[in-house]
Structure formats: structure tokens, C-alpha cells
Design a protein around this motif. Structure first.
Motif, PDB file in Angstrom:
ATOM      1  N   ARG A 199       0.835  -1.209   0.000  1.00 13.92           N
ATOM      2  CA  ARG A 199       0.000   0.000   0.000  1.00 13.92           C
ATOM      3  C   ARG A 199       0.868   1.257   0.000  1.00 13.92           C
ATOM      4  NH1 ARG A 199      -2.158   3.393   3.933  1.00 13.92           N
ATOM      5  NH2 ARG A 199      -1.506   2.048   5.658  1.00 13.92           N
ATOM      6  N   ALA A 200       1.934   1.263   0.815  1.00 15.34           N
ATOM      7  CA  ALA A 200       2.828   2.419   0.839  1.00 15.34           C
ATOM      8  C   ALA A 200       3.506   2.616  -0.510  1.00 15.34           C
ATOM      9  CB  ALA A 200       3.875   2.238   1.939  1.00 15.34           C
ATOM     10  N   LEU A 201       3.894   1.514  -1.148  1.00 18.86           N
ATOM     11  CA  LEU A 201       4.516   1.628  -2.466  1.00 18.86           C
ATOM     12  C   LEU A 201       3.515   2.170  -3.483  1.00 18.86           C
ATOM     13  CD1 LEU A 201       6.966   1.186  -4.234  1.00 18.86           C
ATOM     14  CD2 LEU A 201       6.255  -1.197  -4.565  1.00 18.86           C
ATOM     15  N   GLU A 221      -3.480  -5.161  -4.978  1.00 18.66           N
ATOM     16  CA  GLU A 221      -2.874  -6.212  -4.149  1.00 18.66           C
ATOM     17  C   GLU A 221      -3.092  -5.909  -2.669  1.00 18.66           C
ATOM     18  OE1 GLU A 221       1.462  -8.391  -3.342  1.00 18.66           O
ATOM     19  OE2 GLU A 221       1.249  -6.915  -4.964  1.00 18.66           O
ATOM     20  N   ALA A 222      -2.973  -4.638  -2.306  1.00 19.24           N
ATOM     21  CA  ALA A 222      -3.156  -4.265  -0.898  1.00 19.24           C
ATOM     22  C   ALA A 222      -4.586  -4.545  -0.446  1.00 19.24           C
ATOM     23  CB  ALA A 222      -2.811  -2.793  -0.699  1.00 19.24           C
ATOM     24  N   LEU A 223      -5.568  -4.202  -1.287  1.00 20.91           N
ATOM     25  CA  LEU A 223      -6.959  -4.465  -0.920  1.00 20.91           C
ATOM     26  C   LEU A 223      -7.188  -5.955  -0.709  1.00 20.91           C
ATOM     27  CD1 LEU A 223      -8.840  -1.995  -3.296  1.00 20.91           C
ATOM     28  CD2 LEU A 223      -8.788  -1.920  -0.794  1.00 20.91           C
ATOM     29  N   TYR A 224      -6.613  -6.781  -1.590  1.00 22.17           N
ATOM     30  CA  TYR A 224      -6.766  -8.238  -1.456  1.00 22.17           C
ATOM     31  C   TYR A 224      -6.153  -8.725  -0.143  1.00 22.17           C
ATOM     32  CZ  TYR A 224      -5.753 -13.177  -2.065  1.00 22.17           C
ATOM     33  OH  TYR A 224      -5.655 -14.529  -1.866  1.00 22.17           O
ATOM     34  N   ALA A 283      -9.677   0.307   4.362  1.00 24.77           N
ATOM     35  CA  ALA A 283     -10.185   1.669   4.198  1.00 24.77           C
ATOM     36  C   ALA A 283      -9.058   2.625   3.803  1.00 24.77           C
ATOM     37  CB  ALA A 283     -10.829   2.136   5.502  1.00 24.77           C
ATOM     38  N   ARG A 284      -7.909   2.468   4.425  1.00 28.20           N
ATOM     39  CA  ARG A 284      -6.785   3.344   4.086  1.00 28.20           C
ATOM     40  C   ARG A 284      -6.368   3.170   2.633  1.00 28.20           C
ATOM     41  NH1 ARG A 284      -4.131   1.833   9.815  1.00 28.20           N
ATOM     42  NH2 ARG A 284      -4.781   3.689  10.969  1.00 28.20           N
ATOM     43  N   THR A 285      -6.440   1.953   2.149  1.00 21.34           N
ATOM     44  CA  THR A 285      -6.092   1.711   0.746  1.00 21.34           C
ATOM     45  C   THR A 285      -7.096   2.413  -0.172  1.00 21.34           C
ATOM     46  OG1 THR A 285      -5.188  -0.444   1.402  1.00 21.34           O
ATOM     47  CG2 THR A 285      -5.557  -0.071  -0.942  1.00 21.34           C
ATOM     48  N   HIS A 286      -8.384   2.391   0.185  1.00 19.09           N
ATOM     49  CA  HIS A 286      -9.381   3.138  -0.606  1.00 19.09           C
ATOM     50  C   HIS A 286      -9.071   4.634  -0.578  1.00 19.09           C
ATOM     51  CE1 HIS A 286     -12.229   0.201  -2.044  1.00 19.09           C
ATOM     52  NE2 HIS A 286     -12.227  -0.417  -0.856  1.00 19.09           N
ATOM     53  N   ILE A 287      -8.661   5.137   0.576  1.00 15.08           N
ATOM     54  CA  ILE A 287      -8.303   6.556   0.668  1.00 15.08           C
ATOM     55  C   ILE A 287      -7.199   6.882  -0.327  1.00 15.08           C
ATOM     56  CG2 ILE A 287      -7.131   8.230   2.157  1.00 15.08           C
ATOM     57  CD1 ILE A 287     -10.046   7.975   2.792  1.00 15.08           C
ATOM     58  N   ASP A 288      -6.157   6.038  -0.338  1.00 19.19           N
ATOM     59  CA  ASP A 288      -5.027   6.286  -1.233  1.00 19.19           C
ATOM     60  C   ASP A 288      -5.441   6.178  -2.695  1.00 19.19           C
ATOM     61  OD1 ASP A 288      -3.432   6.595   0.990  1.00 19.19           O
ATOM     62  OD2 ASP A 288      -2.743   4.519   1.001  1.00 19.19           O
ATOM     63  N   ALA A 289      -6.262   5.183  -3.001  1.00 19.44           N
ATOM     64  CA  ALA A 289      -6.726   5.023  -4.383  1.00 19.44           C
ATOM     65  C   ALA A 289      -7.580   6.214  -4.803  1.00 19.44           C
ATOM     66  CB  ALA A 289      -7.519   3.720  -4.513  1.00 19.44           C
ATOM     67  N   GLY A 290      -8.369   6.749  -3.858  1.00 12.75           N
ATOM     68  CA  GLY A 290      -9.178   7.923  -4.169  1.00 12.75           C
ATOM     69  C   GLY A 290      -8.308   9.134  -4.462  1.00 12.75           C
TER      70      GLY A 290
END
Length: 805
Positions: A568-570, A589-592, A604-611
Motif C-alpha cells: 500500500r505504501a509503495l 494487491e493491498a486491498l486483497y 479503508a486506508r487503501t481506498h483513501i489512497d486510491a481515491g
């Protein structure tokens, strides 16, 4: 070898030749005379030397004016065979010499003990000029201590300067090698030095006592009212030097030592003169002087040779000598040999103790206490470029006060340099020497234990600094530090930020070392601890590099949680760098992984980053969808910091979609929660989002006020990249409101916070004719929302202001 009678021309010639360090063959070659002629004159076989021969010898020996006068007078006394042949001019000169013969007898007591200067001398122009300036005011600096590391050229500089400045000292020059650091390991005692000086000054043996105090007093009496230079070379410590110091302010003392001799500086008012490594241009000058133009046209090869020799004059001289001795070898092949860590010191050995880098280093090493020697060896484990006292203490497993004392001991012997108070470094050749000693004296278990302590120190200290910089960020669980490791702690953000600023390059090197040692846990956890700081500072390429290594390490460990954090950080930093395809794969990959781990907050944090990435691509509806999904997940987990971030980002995207009323409501709710949590970083994002919504509504005054509040909070937490972004938006708003001076000032402040690459781009958009061009034209990529957990692409030290990440 037989010599002429003492005091004869042959005897004087032999003594001058020995002082110059020349063989008869070398003197013959320099003067143009035959070896036999030189030998006959020294043996007294030739009793009537030609005046022309005497002149040629004086020139070859580079005698000073007074020494030449004595030399010619001695030739004249022995009977110069050319006197009649050369006519009246010579006869007149001979008569002049005869008239001054009694004066010459006195002048022979004027010591000229300086050794021959170096045949090749390069660089050090500033140092030579500084020594001359100090000498012209001897009362202000009667004693000068030239200190520096082994092989840095202290003696070479001192002798070269002294030869140039000889005429400044009409009463002569005294010289002695005190043997403070050398093969014998035994410094020359002051009594022996003083007796040698007495002999040079013509003191009869009957006047010399055995008591040091009386000898020193007599020496001071002899030097009173004289304008002399005393060059005390290679001093061990202040006690060896102090009895030799004259009492007269007209005498100049120059001391060279590996020890800075702080006691002389403090008590006797000596002037500290530290000699450092050569500059790159000076190193090139030295090589060119020794090698001419041979292979020096290849700038890349020359630079590599200079760096392989660590810009150490001794190492450069040995390398040049090897190259000159083996012209069939290319400079590039020598560089390859020097770049081999195992062969480097072997390649810098000229088969003589004084010209072996390893041996010269050993003369300092052998004077260390056992604990200081151990500290030096263990420092070879540290990757550099420098080390602070707390890290050295953990590395050695010692209390900090003891570690500080040992580092100070190493600095006194110039095996380390304290280039910043509390921070120590050494050049690569010293590091190679320390590594040799480590391999010889420490077993693998001791080395691995020291490596583990060092890694633990940096990991736990970096984690503490990260928690201080951004308390709202989700923590990770670390294993306890090993015994004897004392991580640093930080009472406030400025100190945590200062620590990161000082240690950033060290931490990057430590991660590389951990990867080489297959210490996979540190390879992924250290980047995790550095993430906030590197994003806030805009060091995104550095962060991307270590995060790729972190992801690989977690896969090797089979650590799904670490893998989820790292990927996710990458994805976040890939989005910041505009690598959107790579970021999308990382986020997927992070969401999975987070779903597999049933980690709703991580998902949720991954959705934030994707947004945030979708917002950057101006896919505002997609960004809104990610924010809504994150909001739901945070609500399920009852995670208020994330809820505030998701609300802020939701409001940002609603502004982009033109739904200003809803945007203001969402951002205001986010601000309230951030303030309740004490999260100034999240609050700064919410103020930035509110400012944008009011600007779109035409409320420039309120927008400007919100931007200024946001800016102050970003300054308080230390995020430079967010400050630059808010300043750029503030400038846009001020320009739209007609405040051109304010817009220009904000724009220029933003530029001052960017790196050179961004400045050059922005400079092309410099304001002119009353118009401030929009900052976004000068800086890409640009981001917006804030995120969920109160940190996202940006909040976590992520993208420039806007959405919270």
C-alpha cells in the motif's frame, strides 16, 4: 665512506647532501657533475674545487642565501682552482669572502635544519597563505599546531612552507622529528630533542645539564631575541612539546601532530590549524604533477581514482608512483584494483613503512586504549556516512558517556573526524583498515551481535521519531530491542524532525546494509518508520526504492501484514511519482491482502489512497466512490481518525464535483473530529479543503484565512511539501482576489521550499507584468484530497495538501 676533514669544504658538502636526502649519484645528476667529482670533493681528494663546480652544487642543493655564502667561503678557504683562471671578478669575490671569514664562523652557528622539501607539491594554496599570515604576526600566534589524519600531508605542508619562508627567519630554523607516531612506537624524549638543538646552536657539552627544567631554561635563553623557526614534527602529545617552547615572541613554533594538542591551544595559546583531505581539484593537480597528461584526459577514470584514494595525499602519491613505475598498466586497471575492498590497502603499499597506508594507520591504532580500538573496529560495521554518539553506544553495547569518551579518543588521534558536534566520520581507507582489524580480532558472533544492536537502535529510534512526528498514524508492533540498546526518544516534533534530517542518509545506508545481511524484518520495518518524514520532505524516489526492497523482504518472510503495509505504501508513493499503472496494481494487491487479513482499517486506508490517485487523474467520481467506501469501513471499525480523514477527502471531491454545500459540511465535520483528536496534521488538511470550497464559492477572504491557518499548522508539524502546495493555492487565491503583491510573495515562498528540479521548472513561469502564473504549471505532479486514516497519500506524509491520506 671517508670524508674530508671536519669543517672542510668536503665535509660541508657531505652534510648539505645528507640534509637534502640525496645520494652522491642523485646530487651528480642534479648538478651536472660526475659522481666521481662529487665523491672526490667529499673525500678531500679534490682540495681546490672550481668555483663553477661549487656554484653548480649550491644550485643543485637549493641552498639559501646564507648557506650559499658559507658554502662558497668554505670552497674559497680550501683554495679555489678557478680563481686565477676566471679573472679579476672572482679575485674580488674571494677577497670579499676572506674579509667576511670571521663573520662566517659565527654564521655557521645559525642552524638550517629543515629537511629537503618535497620534489612534487600540489594544492594547499589556502593553507600556505594562512601559515604565512600567521607567521607575520608571531606575537598573536607564536605556536601553530597543524593536526590531521595519518597520510593527510602535515609534514609535507609544514616543510614546504618552511622552505619557502626561510628568509623570514634570519636566525635559522630548528627541526626535529619527535617520533610521536612511527614504527618505533617510542616518542623522542624532550631531553634528547633539546640536546640536539644545543648542538645545532653551538652550545659546548660542558654547559649542558641533565635536568630537563634547566635544559629548557637554557634553550629559552639561547632563543631569546632571535627570529627563528622551530618545526616540531610528529608530536605525540602536549607534554612532549611544552618543554621545547621558546619564551620569545619572535620565535615561531610550528608543531605537526595527529593529535590536535588541545592542551597547547588552551594553556599556551597555540593556534589550531586542522589539515583536511585534499579537494577534488587539488587531488587532480597532484596526479597531474606526478603523471603528466598520461591517461588523465578521462575525467571519469580520474574521479574514480581520486575517490578510491579517499582524496588522501599519501594514498594518491602511492597510486601515482605505482602508475608511473608501471607505464604499461592503465589508470583504469589501477582504479579497479583500488575499488576491491579486499585489495585496497594492499594496492596502497610502496613497500616501505612510511609509504604504506596500512602501516601509517597502524601507528595511530597502536596508541589507542583497548576499548577505543574495539570501538574503531566495530565502527567498520556502520555504513556511514557518519555516526552520532547514541548510535555508537548501541553499536558497541556501552553507556553513552563511555561511548562519547571513546569517540573523542579516536578523534584526538584523527582516526575519526568530529565534523559536527556529536557526529563522527572517517574516510573510506580508514574504514577499510578498521574492517581488516575487525575481521582479524572479532569472531562472527561478536560482529553479528554488534550489527543487531545497531539495526535495533535505528529501527526503534526511527519508530519513536515517526510516532512523535505523526501520532495519529497507525503504529506497527516491533520486537523489543536487544540488551544494551538504548533508543533515543523525542519530546517534540522539532527534535524528531531534526533527528531525521541528520540521520536520513544514514538510515538509507543502514537499510541497504540490512538487505545485504538478509535481515528482512529491518528491511521492511525501517522504511515503514521513515515513510512520513520522506513524504513530507518530498524524497519520493528514495522512499520508492526502499519500499520496493521492503515489499520483497516481506514476501521472503511470508509476512502478510507487512506485505500489505508495504505494497500500500509503495502504491501511495508510486502515485506521487505519477506511476499510476504501478500504483493501481499495488492498491489492488493491498486491498486483497487486507481483506484476507480481515483488516477493515487497512482496507479503508487503501481506498483513501486510491481515491487520492483518482483525484489526481481528475476522475472525481471514482475518487468520491473510494471515499464513501472508506467512510463505511471506518464506521464499521469505529475508527475516528480514519473517519475524519475520509470526511475531509469526501468534501474535497464534492468541491471538485461542484457540490459546495455538501463539501463544506463534510470538511467542517472532519475539522471538528481532528481538533478533538489533537491531530494538527489532519486539521491542516481540513482547513485546506475548506479554503478550496470557499474559493470556488467566491469567498476569497475566508478562503485566504483558511489557507493561512492551514499553512501555520503544516509549519508546526514540519511538512515542507504540504506547505509548498498550500502556498501555491494561497497565491492562486490572492491573485484571483487582486492581491498581486501577496500572490507574488506566496508564490516565491513556495518556490523556496522546492528542490532544484522543481525550481527550474517554476522559474520558467516567473511572475511578470503584474501577473502571477499559476503554481501548478510549474510543479507536477500535484495532488489533492486528504484521506482516511488521517493519512493517506498525503496525510501520512503524502501528497501535497488537499485530501488527507
Amino acid at each position: 665512506m671517508n670524508a674530508g676533514p671536519r669543517g672542510s669544504f668536503g665535509d660541508l658538502l657531505r652534510r648539505h647532501r645528507h640534509a637534502a636526502g640525496l645520494t652522491q649519484e642523485e646530487l651528480a645528476e642534479r648538478s651536472g657533475l660526475s659522481v666521481r667529482a662529487v665523491g672526490d670533493m667529499e673525500r678531500g681528494t679534490t682540495t681546490r674545487p672550481y668555483l663553477r663546480s661549487a656554484r653548480m652544487l649550491a644550485d643543485a642543493l637549493m641552498l639559501t642565501a646564507l648557506a650559499r655564502k658559507e658554502f662558497f667561503a668554505s670552497a674559497d678557504a680550501d683554495g679555489c682552482a678557478s680563481r686565477q683562471a676566471l679573472g679579476p671578478a672572482v679575485a674580488e669575490m674571494a677577497a670579499d669572502y676572506a674579509a667576511r671569514r670571521s663573520a662566517v664562523a659565527v654564521e655557521r652557528l645559525v642552524p638550517r635544519q629543515l629537511p629537503a622539501g618535497p620534489s612534487h607539491f600540489a594544492g594547499r594554496g589556502k593553507e600556505l597563505a594562512a601559515l604565512t599570515r600567521l607567521t607575520r604576526r608571531p606575537a598573536a600566534a607564536p605556536h601553530i599546531v597543524i593536526s590531521g589524519a595519518a597520510g593527510v600531508g602535515k609534514t609535507t605542508l609544514a616543510v614546504h612552507w618552511a622552505q619557502q619562508a626561510a628568509e623570514m627567519f634570519p636566525d635559522g630554523q630548528l627541526y626535529v622529528n619527535l617520533g610521536g607516531f612511527g614504527p618505533s612506537g617510542t616518542p623522542l624524549p624532550p631531553t634528547a630533542v633539546i640536546r640536539g638543538f644545543f648542538a645545532a646552536l653551538g652550545v659546548p657539552d660542558g654547559r649542558i645539564t641533565t635536568a630537563l627544567d634547566e635544559q629548557a631554561a637554557l634553550l629559552r635563553s639561547l632563543l631569546a631575541d632571535k627570529r627563528m623557526l622551530m618545526l616540531l614534527d610528529n608530536a605525540r602529545d602536549a607534554n612532549q612539546v611544552r618543554p621545547l617552547l621558546p619564551g620569545s615572541g619572535d620565535c615561531q613554533v610550528v608543531v605537526t601532530s595527529r593529535d590536535p594538542l588541545l592542551a597547547l591551544v588552551a594553556a599556551e595559546g597555540a593556534y589550531p590549524f586542522r589539515l583536511d583531505l585534499l579537494g577534488a581539484d587539488e587531488a587532480r593537480e597532484l596526479l597531474a604533477d606526478r603523471l603528466g597528461d598520461r591517461n588523465l584526459a578521462d575525467e571519469q577514470t580520474v574521479c574514480a581514482l581520486i575517490e578510491a584514494c579517499a582524496r588522501l595525499p599519501l594514498a594518491l602519491s602511492i597510486a601515482a608512483a605505482r602508475a608511473a613505475s608501471y607505464p604499461e598498466f592503465s589508470i583504469a586497471s589501477l582504479v579497479v584494483e583500488l575499488q576491491d575492498a579486499g585489495d585496497r590497502l594492499d594496492a596502497l603499499d610502496a613497500w616501505d613503512p612510511a609509504t604504506s597506508v596500512r602501516t601509517v594507520f597502524s601507528w595511530s591504532y597502536q596508541h589507542l586504549t583497548d576499548q577505543a580500538a574495539r570501538m574503531l573496529r566495530l565502527l567498520a560495521i556502520h555504513p556511514g556516512p557518519d555516526i552520532a554518539v547514541p548510535a555508537a553506544a548501541s553499536l558497541a553495547g556501552l553507556p553513552r558517556p563511555q561511548a562519547r569518551q571513546l569517540l573523542a579518543e579516536l578523534a584526538r588521534t584523527q582516526l575519526l573526524a568530529e565534523h559536527i558536534p556529536g557526529r563522527f566520520s572517517c574516510h573510506d581507507l580508514l574504514r577499510a583498515y578498521a574492517a581488516e582489524q575487525l575481521r582479524e580480532l572479532a569472531d562472527d558472533a561478536e560482529q553479528q551481535a554488534a550489527l543487531g544492536r545497531m539495526l535495533d537502535h535505528y529501527l526503534h529510534t526511527a519508530h519513536a521519531a515517526d510516532r512523535t512526528l505523526y501520532p495519529a498514524r497507525e503504529p506497527i508492533t516491533l520486537a523489543p530491542p536487544q540488551p544494551a540498546v538504548l533508543p533515543e526518544d523525542f519530546p517534540d516534533r522539532p527534535r524528531a524532525s531534526s533527528w531525521y534530517q541528520a540521520e536520513a542518509q544514514v538510515l538509507l545506508a543502514v537499510i541497504g546494509q540490512a538487505a545485504h545481511a538478509t535481515q528482512h524484518t529491518y528491511v521492511w520495518q525501517l522504511p515503514r518508520a521513515m515513510e512520513t518524514y520522506l513524504i513530507w520532505q518530498g524524497q519520493w524516489h528514495d522512499l520508492a526504492a526502499i519500499l520496493r526492497g521492503a515489499l520483497d523482504a516481506t514476501r521472503r518472510l511470508g509476512d502478510l501484514a507487512g506485505q500489505a503495509y508495504s505494497v500500500r505504501a509503495l502504491g501511495r508513493v508510486s502515485a506521487l511519482l505519477g506511476l499510476h499503472d504501478e500504483a493501481s496494481r499495488n492498491f489492488a494487491e493491498a486491498l486483497y491482502l487486507f481483506r484476507t487479513l480481515d483488516d477493515r482499517v487497512g482496507e479503508a486506508r487503501t481506498h483513501i489512497d486510491a481515491g487520492i490517485m483518482a483525484d489526481r487523474e481528475e476522475h472525481f467520481s471514482d475518487a468520491l466512490g473510494h471515499a464513501l467506501r472508506a467512510l463505511a469501513l471506518y464506521a464499521e471499525a469505529d475508527f475516528r481518525p480514519g473517519l475524519a480523514g475520509a470526511l475531509n477527502n469526501l468534501g474535497w471531491y464534492q468541491t471538485k464535483l461542484g457540490d459546495y454545500a455538501q463539501a463544506l459540511a463534510s470538511c467542517q465535520k472532519a475539522l471538528v473530529i481532528f481538533l478533538e483528536l489533537g491531530d494538527r496534521y489532519g486539521a491542516a488538511h481540513s482547513l485546506d479543503s475548506l479554503a478550496l470550497a470557499h474559493r470556488r464559492l467566491g469567498g476569497y477572504a475566508r478562503s485566504i484565512a483558511y489557507y493561512q491557518e492551514s499553512l501555520e499548522l503544516f509549519r508546526a508539524v514540519g511538512s515542507r511539501i504540504d506547505q509548498a502546495e498550500v502556498l501555491s493555492r494561497l497565491a492562486d487565491c490572492q491573485h484571483a482576489a487582486g492581491d498581486l503583491p501577496g500572490a507574488k510573495a506566496s508564490w516565491q515562498q513556495a518556490l523556496s521550499m522546492l528542490d532544484e528540479r522543481h525550481r527550474l521548472a517554476a522559474a520558467r513561469s516567473a511572475p511578470g507584468s503584474g501577473r502571477i502564473l499559476q503554481f501548478k504549471a510549474a510543479w507536477r505532479p500535484r495532488t489533492a484530497p486528504c484521506h482516511g486514516n488521517g493519512r493517506g497519500l498525503r496525510g501520512n506524509g503524502g501528497r501535497p495538501a488537499g485530501p488527507f491520506g
